[in-house]
Design an enzyme around this catalytic site. Structure first.
Site, short mmCIF file in Angstrom:
data_model
loop_
_atom_site.label_atom_id
_atom_site.label_comp_id
_atom_site.label_asym_id
_atom_site.label_seq_id
_atom_site.Cartn_x
_atom_site.Cartn_y
_atom_site.Cartn_z
N GLY A 134 0.82 -1.20 0.00
CA GLY A 134 0.00 0.00 0.00
C GLY A 134 0.86 1.25 0.00
N CYS A 135 0.25 2.38 -0.35
CA CYS A 135 1.01 3.63 -0.49
C CYS A 135 1.49 4.16 0.86
CB CYS A 135 0.18 4.66 -1.24
SG CYS A 135 -1.48 4.92 -0.58
#
Length: 324
Positions: A134-135
């Protein structure tokens, strides 16, 4: 050359992947799958690609493709793979959160490797199936991994991170509407954000008895990027801390440790993560900056593809930021 397919090509991450792969010297895009836009030009949705490609969205999937990217909403990759099985030879890179946690990493006999190259490069090089991080998770892990590797992440860690509006995806919502987002800021999912699971698993891979992580995510009034700061107790000098970080990332292709203060614009539109470390009264403060759509999603996916396929790690990712 390999042939690649993109599932869910009409969103932000799908669009970024198309842009990257069109200019990758070792990849040919065979199809971009979309049930809602089948038959229409990709450039009609991603208008900046006008004149760069004549690709059209397709509602057909080639199950024998060399490699497929899944750019679907969280929870939808599992359903798609159940309905569209690929050949045993097809490599898969999933950009959702479906397979990131160890408990969910095996899907119908396929073992998904967590795709953070700075931590699992050798595993990625041998993998057929990748769960792209995920970012927020990428920015925060890169800020903290050196401390966990040195087994000195012993105290509580406080993280505050702000993401641009593209982090919420292409779909409209009250908090992505211009009238709400412009000149505004708020936090959300304080202490409970879904990326905490993957962050903690990676840190505990290096240090099982680490300190508790407290994370406050914020919505920023800009479109791209993540700016994260983390602080915790540190015994040692600032020069020792900088040396620790530079040593850990000395072979990292896209993570750089700056001796000068960093800014978000340095990394927007690139696959880089910039880190800056300072000490104050026994506390270490790490600033971490990435582009949420590139190092936080599609760029990191291409980086993983390069490692899986034996290409140079930086292939197709020589991107330039605009600091002005």
């Amino acid at each position: 050359m390999i042939k690649a397919g993109i599932i869910g090509g009409s969103g932000y991450t799908g669009g970024e992947l198309i842009r990257l792969l069109l200019h990758h010297p070792k990849v040919e895009i065979q199809f971009v799958f979309s049930t809602t836009r089948a038959g229409s030009k990709v450039s009609a949705t991603h208008t900046d690609l006008l004149g760069q490609t004549e690709l059209q969205f397709s509602d057909k999937v080639d199950p024998t493709i060399d490699l497929v990217f899944l750019c679907l909403g969280h929870g939808n990759s599992t359903k798609f793979l159940q309905e569209h099985p690929f050949s045993e030879a097809t490599k898969i890179i999933d950009l959702s959160n479906d397979f990131r946690l160890k408990a969910n990493s095996n899907f119908e006999g396929k073992d998904f490797v967590y795709g953070l190259p700075e931590l699992y490069k050798k595993k990625i090089q041998q993998a057929k199936y990748i769960a792209n991080p995920g970012c927020f998770a990428t920015a925060i892990q890169l800020a903290l991994l050196p401390l966990a590797h040195a087994h000195i992440l012993n105290n509580e860690v406080h993280v505050n991170a702000t993401t641009g509006s593209t982090g919420a995806g292409v779909g409209l919502s009250p908090t992505t509407h211009f009238s709400w987002r412009e000149n505004n800021m708020t936090h959300y999912k304080a202490f409970t954000h879904q990326h905490l699971g993957e962050i903690n698993e990676s840190l505990m891979h290096l240090q099982k008895d680490k300190g508790k992580l407290h994370f406050i995510p914020n919505r920023g009034n800009f479109t791209r990027g993540i700016w994260a700061t983390a602080y915790t107790h540190f015994e040692g000098s600032e020069s020792e801390a900088v040396t620790l970080y530079k040593s850990f990332y000395k072979e990292a292709a896209f993570t750089q440790v700056s001796e000068e203060p960093i800014a978000l614009k340095q990394v927007v539109n690139t696959n880089n993560c910039h880190l800056h470390v300072v000490l104050h009264d026994g506390k270490i403060l790490i600033a971490s900056a990435i582009d949420n759509l590139l190092k936080g999603a599609s760029g990191q996916a291409v980086q993983n593809m390069n490692l899986m396929c034996g290409f140079p790690e930086r292939e197709g990712l020589q991107l330039k930021s605009g600091v002005y």
